[in-house]
Enzyme design. Structure first.
Site, PDB file in Angstrom:
ATOM      1  N   ASP A   1     163.737  23.462  75.641  1.00  0.00           N
ATOM      2  CA  ASP A   1     162.493  24.233  75.661  1.00  0.00           C
ATOM      3  C   ASP A   1     162.521  25.223  74.506  1.00  0.00           C
ATOM      4  OD1 ASP A   1     160.002  25.340  76.553  1.00  0.00           O
ATOM      5  OD2 ASP A   1     160.565  24.890  78.621  1.00  0.00           O
TER       6      ASP A   1
ATOM      7  N   HIS B   1     150.280  17.212  80.933  1.00  0.00           N
ATOM      8  CA  HIS B   1     148.892  17.620  81.179  1.00  0.00           C
ATOM      9  C   HIS B   1     148.457  18.785  80.296  1.00  0.00           C
ATOM     10  CE1 HIS B   1     150.789  20.402  84.357  1.00  0.00           C
ATOM     11  NE2 HIS B   1     150.250  21.217  83.460  1.00  0.00           N
TER      12      HIS B   1
END
Length: 344
Positions: free
Chosen positions: A204, A251
């Site tokens: 990340d 998404h």
């Protein structure tokens, strides 16, 4: 002769239920902000005690406690004292493994104000919860609300769902998993606790990895969960894993970006490696289910993405060199299933 209008064919009660959602949510959010459920853990309160604790009058104190009881957050004993319901005791007490208050704070502080400008997002086809002129994305490290609230919220949203994923898919066949965009490490903590042979890598943004060190350390898993900072659009994903997890990542992005992320995952995996897409999938005919469709609309105010269908993912996975092998449905928080694919 008196005539009466015919009774409507359907009741308007469902519309009232939808409109009243604001009452229930703001009741929950305020009680959480006041620390009500954490304070009540293992004890009870009268209206008078609650009012005195917060320096408020009897009337508003009684109204809030009554509202909390009405929606299943508090129970009342024979003396009239209030205690946490089982639901509140398990999910709304800070410090509990599946504490959900982090996500309540995200919705209340970050998303709720944005919905006053939903029409602006609709007409402009752009996010409204952050400044698209000044920030590169929703995940900018200089947004104090995001840094202080969002990642705790994502942990709250993810930890329960991680347990459902662990039940749905047999991770006994996996030895090393790469969690792409896995800030908070909720999935990795749950999976490593369930599967002793498993090691995980969280990939990340660097500042998110720093925020993730504490939950990993608190879980006693520093030796099994590695943190690698980077940008999955700019940096090559770490190799030497036999599975990649994308949980509530895709998404956030438009279709072109989804393709780039899937390509990056394909390059990081060996032939036969697993790709697990854990998301809130919209039905192929795009009629629901309600939470998936509403969270998809939420992406209008939050990102450039939406919730996609299994059929859409299947086509994109094929183009990225994957064979879709299974779709395992469950009823999670922010996710309703996992799509399983193998690298060709």
């Amino acid at each position: 002769m008196t005539t009466h209008a015919p009774q409507p064919a359907v009741s308007p009660v469902p519309l009232m239920d939808i409109a009243s959602g604001v009452y229930a949510f703001k009741t929950l959010a305020l009680a959480d902000e006041l620390g009500l459920f954490t304070w009540l853990s293992g004890r009870s309160t009268s209206v008078e005690e609650f009012a005195a604790r917060h320096g408020i009058e009897h009337r508003p104190a009684e109204l809030l406690l009554t509202a909390c009881a009405s929606i299943g957050l508090l129970d009342q004993d024979s003396t009239g004292a209030y205690t946490n319901s089982l639901l509140a005791e398990q999910y709304l007490v800070e410090g509990r493994p599946h504490y959900f208050g982090g996500w309540i704070k995200v919705v209340n502080r970050h998303e709720y104000p944005a919905y006053e400008h939903l029409e602006t997002s609709l007409r402009g086809n752009h996010p409204i919860s952050w400044d698209v002129e000044k920030q590169e994305s929703l995940f900018a490290p200089d947004d104090p609300i995001m840094v202080q609230t969002f990642w705790d919220g994502m942990y709250s949203l993810s930890r329960y769902t991680a347990g459902l994923l662990a039940d749905a898919f047999d991770f006994g066949v996996v030895t090393r998993i790469l969690d792409v965009g896995g800030g908070g490490a909720a999935f990795d903590i749950e999976l490593c606790q369930r599967y002793p042979q498993l090691r995980a890598t969280v990939f990340d943004l660097p500042f998110v990895c720093e925020l993730t060190r504490k939950p990993v350390s608190d879980a006693g898993l520093d030796d099994r969960i590695d943190l690698v900072g980077g940008d999955f659009f700019a940096d090559r994903l770490p190799a030497d894993h036999d599975a990649v997890l994308l949980s509530n990542i895709l998404h956030d992005w438009d279709e072109a970006a989804v393709g780039r992320i899937l390509d990056a995952c394909g390059k990081a995996l060996p032939a036969g490696g697993y790709l697990l897409i854990c998301e809130s999938f919209v039905a192929d005919d795009k009629t629901g289910p309600p939470l998936a469709a509403l969270m998809s609309l939420n992406m209008l105010v939050e990102t450039w993405g939406r919730n996609y269908t299994v059929a859409e993912y299947t086509g994109w996975l094929d183009a990225a060199g994957f064979d879709t092998t299974n779709f395992l449905r469950f009823d999670g928080l922010g996710a309703n299933g996992v799509l399983v694919a193998h690298k060709r």
